[in-house]
Design an enzyme around this catalytic site. Structure first.
Site, PDB file in Angstrom:
ATOM      1  N   GLY A   1      -0.975   0.673  10.147  1.00 51.04           N
ATOM      2  CA  GLY A   1      -1.450   1.214   8.872  1.00 51.04           C
ATOM      3  C   GLY A   1      -2.948   1.510   8.857  1.00 51.04           C
TER       4      GLY A   1
ATOM      5  N   LYS B   1       0.809  -1.227   0.000  1.00 52.69           N
ATOM      6  CA  LYS B   1       0.000   0.000   0.000  1.00 52.69           C
ATOM      7  C   LYS B   1       0.843   1.279   0.000  1.00 52.69           C
ATOM      8  CE  LYS B   1      -4.180  -1.865   2.141  1.00 52.69           C
ATOM      9  NZ  LYS B   1      -5.197  -1.702   3.173  1.00 52.69           N
TER      10      LYS B   1
HETATM   11  P1  NAP Z   1      -0.093  -3.080  11.291  1.00 53.98           P
HETATM   12  O1  NAP Z   1       0.213  -1.882  10.451  1.00 53.98           O
HETATM   13  O2  NAP Z   1       0.881  -4.194  11.340  1.00 53.98           O
HETATM   14  O3  NAP Z   1      -0.381  -2.547  12.798  1.00 53.98           O
HETATM   15  C1  NAP Z   1      -0.495  -3.453  13.840  1.00 53.98           C
HETATM   16  C2  NAP Z   1      -0.984  -2.761  15.133  1.00 53.98           C
HETATM   17  O4  NAP Z   1      -1.246  -3.805  16.071  1.00 53.98           O
HETATM   18  C3  NAP Z   1       0.049  -1.844  15.774  1.00 53.98           C
HETATM   19  O5  NAP Z   1      -0.615  -0.824  16.480  1.00 53.98           O
HETATM   20  C4  NAP Z   1       0.762  -2.791  16.744  1.00 53.98           C
HETATM   21  O6  NAP Z   1       1.337  -2.130  17.869  1.00 53.98           O
HETATM   22  C5  NAP Z   1      -0.423  -3.607  17.232  1.00 53.98           C
HETATM   23  N1  NAP Z   1      -0.007  -4.923  17.750  1.00 53.98           N
HETATM   24  C6  NAP Z   1       0.370  -5.998  17.024  1.00 53.98           C
HETATM   25  N2  NAP Z   1       0.647  -7.036  17.843  1.00 53.98           N
HETATM   26  C7  NAP Z   1       0.434  -6.596  19.109  1.00 53.98           C
HETATM   27  C8  NAP Z   1       0.534  -7.194  20.398  1.00 53.98           C
HETATM   28  N3  NAP Z   1       0.912  -8.467  20.544  1.00 53.98           N
HETATM   29  N4  NAP Z   1       0.223  -6.446  21.487  1.00 53.98           N
HETATM   30  C9  NAP Z   1      -0.169  -5.171  21.359  1.00 53.98           C
HETATM   31  N5  NAP Z   1      -0.276  -4.530  20.155  1.00 53.98           N
HETATM   32  C10 NAP Z   1       0.010  -5.237  19.046  1.00 53.98           C
HETATM   33  O7  NAP Z   1      -1.476  -3.747  10.829  1.00 53.98           O
HETATM   34  P2  NAP Z   1      -2.702  -3.039  10.065  1.00 53.98           P
HETATM   35  O8  NAP Z   1      -2.484  -3.117   8.598  1.00 53.98           O
HETATM   36  O9  NAP Z   1      -2.966  -1.722  10.703  1.00 53.98           O
HETATM   37  O10 NAP Z   1      -3.884  -4.063  10.388  1.00 53.98           O
HETATM   38  C11 NAP Z   1      -4.392  -4.168  11.708  1.00 53.98           C
HETATM   39  C12 NAP Z   1      -5.664  -5.006  11.727  1.00 53.98           C
HETATM   40  O11 NAP Z   1      -6.675  -4.373  10.971  1.00 53.98           O
HETATM   41  C13 NAP Z   1      -5.525  -6.407  11.128  1.00 53.98           C
HETATM   42  O12 NAP Z   1      -6.236  -7.267  11.976  1.00 53.98           O
HETATM   43  C14 NAP Z   1      -6.205  -6.302   9.778  1.00 53.98           C
HETATM   44  O13 NAP Z   1      -6.767  -7.514   9.355  1.00 53.98           O
HETATM   45  C15 NAP Z   1      -7.303  -5.301  10.098  1.00 53.98           C
HETATM   46  N6  NAP Z   1      -7.761  -4.543   8.910  1.00 53.98           N
HETATM   47  C16 NAP Z   1      -9.077  -4.614   8.609  1.00 53.98           C
HETATM   48  C17 NAP Z   1      -9.563  -3.906   7.506  1.00 53.98           C
HETATM   49  C18 NAP Z   1     -11.017  -3.968   7.150  1.00 53.98           C
HETATM   50  O14 NAP Z   1     -11.371  -3.626   6.015  1.00 53.98           O
HETATM   51  N7  NAP Z   1     -11.886  -4.373   8.048  1.00 53.98           N
HETATM   52  C19 NAP Z   1      -8.692  -3.119   6.717  1.00 53.98           C
HETATM   53  C20 NAP Z   1      -7.331  -3.082   7.085  1.00 53.98           C
HETATM   54  C21 NAP Z   1      -6.883  -3.805   8.192  1.00 53.98           C
HETATM   55  P3  NAP Z   1       2.874  -1.601  17.848  1.00 53.98           P
HETATM   56  O15 NAP Z   1       2.841  -0.290  17.120  1.00 53.98           O
HETATM   57  O16 NAP Z   1       3.238  -1.493  19.273  1.00 53.98           O
HETATM   58  O17 NAP Z   1       3.664  -2.647  17.103  1.00 53.98           O
END
Ligand code: NAP
Length: 279
Positions: free
Chosen positions: A129, A66
């Site tokens: 993200g 992205k």
């Molecule tokens: P990302 O950029 O990898 O961000 C991950 C987030 O989760 C960060 O804030 C990270 O915290 C936190 N995290 C991960 N493991 C953790 C743990 N063990 N304990 C505490 N915090 C933790 O991922 P993303 O792309 O934002 O996606 C996040 C979620 O959104 C996923 O589940 C994805 O499937 C979902 N999503 C859904 C849609 C939809 O259309 N519904 C669209 C996009 C994403 P740190 O900063 O401390 O690492």
């Protein structure tokens, strides 16, 4: 001639977009096909050049491309530039223009629960993200407060400092968020906690819950995370990530075709695809 649409990602086999979007093409009698392509980062530029040479009408971009796709496009709109990520590309007047429909898709889906977030106190859990897209979209809607709780607090502060819109925001730890939960009208969970393999976990306990608060979790597999289950059992209104997924797709479809599609049809399609594998 049949129009070509695509989604680029790596991996891409799990994507529900091809079935959802191709169903809309046939429903609206549009002679088009939407195909998934698994593209490695090293091949991304060539893939974009190839799609342009083939006369693609538009495409989606998903994890992990992205942000990396931006230098290979001819332009991006203001919100996508501020978010630093593109999930939808439109071929317009010989140019590939990037947009971000993730944040606007979340907001449109949310509006069924909360018609306006103006003057609401909002907490976003997570600063990755997806949180970034949601934070920068909601920041334009004049909430009273738009706070971020994240495991790594520095990342939350970075996001707040980079925001070009005027909004009252502060970063906090999960412990602080848990203590002050009763202050919020809307709480949005965006971390990976609640997805496999962490399906029996939630960022923090919801002891201080207020049942007028709306709780969203953008995860849609499982359909109800432990976080949402606890909120629901405490009497709060809840929303899972299906709406965000469906509306980001609907907004992309509208950009490509000029038609805002039937979101109920899209939701049914996604639920059918999730059937039998919701965790
Ligand atoms: P990302 O950029 O990898 O961000 C991950 C987030 O989760 C960060 O804030 C990270 O915290 C936190 N995290 C991960 N493991 C953790 C743990 N063990 N304990 C505490 N915090 C933790 O991922 P993303 O792309 O934002 O996606 C996040 C979620 O959104 C996923 O589940 C994805 O499937 C979902 N999503 C859904 C849609 C939809 O259309 N519904 C669209 C996009 C994403 P740190 O900063 O401390 O690492």
């Amino acid at each position: 001639m049949k129009k070509l649409f695509a989604v680029l990602g790596n991996p891409i086999g799990h994507s529900m977009s091809p079935v959802m979007i191709n169903d809309l093409f046939s429903f609206y009698n549009i002679d088009a096909a939407y195909l998934p392509f698994q593209v490695k980062e090293v091949d991304l530029h060539d893939a974009v050049k190839g799609l342009k040479a083939l006369g693609v009408s538009g495409f989606n971009v998903t994890v992990p491309h992205k942000s990396k796709i931006i230098p290979f496009l001819d332009g991006i709109d203001e919100l996508a530039a501020n978010i630093g990520a593109v999930n939808t590309v439109v071929y317009e007047n010989g140019q590939l223009i990037g947009y971000n429909t993730d944040g606007p898709g979340f907001l449109k889906g949310l509006n069924a629960f909360l018609p306006k977030i103006t003057d609401q106190k909002v907490l976003i859990i997570g600063a990755g993200g997806a949180a970034r897209a949601i934070y920068l979209t909601l920041a334009k809607e004049n909430p009273l407060v738009l706070n971020i709780a994240n495991r790594t607090i520095e990342k939350a502060w970075e996001l707040i400092k980079e925001c070009p819109y005027s909004v009252f925001s502060s970063a906090c730890s999960f412990e602080e968020a848990s203590e002050s939960l009763g202050e919020y009208d809307l709480v949005i969970q965006t971390t990976l906690i609640g997805m496999s393999p962490k399906i029996n976990e939630q960022p923090f306990p919801l002891n201080k819950i207020r049942n007028q608060t709306v709780f969203c979790d953008i995860i849609y597999n499982p359909l109800e995370t432990q976080f949402l289950q606890e909120a629901r059992l405490n009497g709060a209104s809840i929303q899972n990530g299906i709406d965000m997924f469906v509306y980001q797709g609907a907004l992309a479809f509208e950009k490509w075709t000029g038609i805002f599609p039937d979101v109920e049809r899209m939701r049914d399609n996604v639920l059918k695809q999730l059937g039998g594998r919701t965790c």
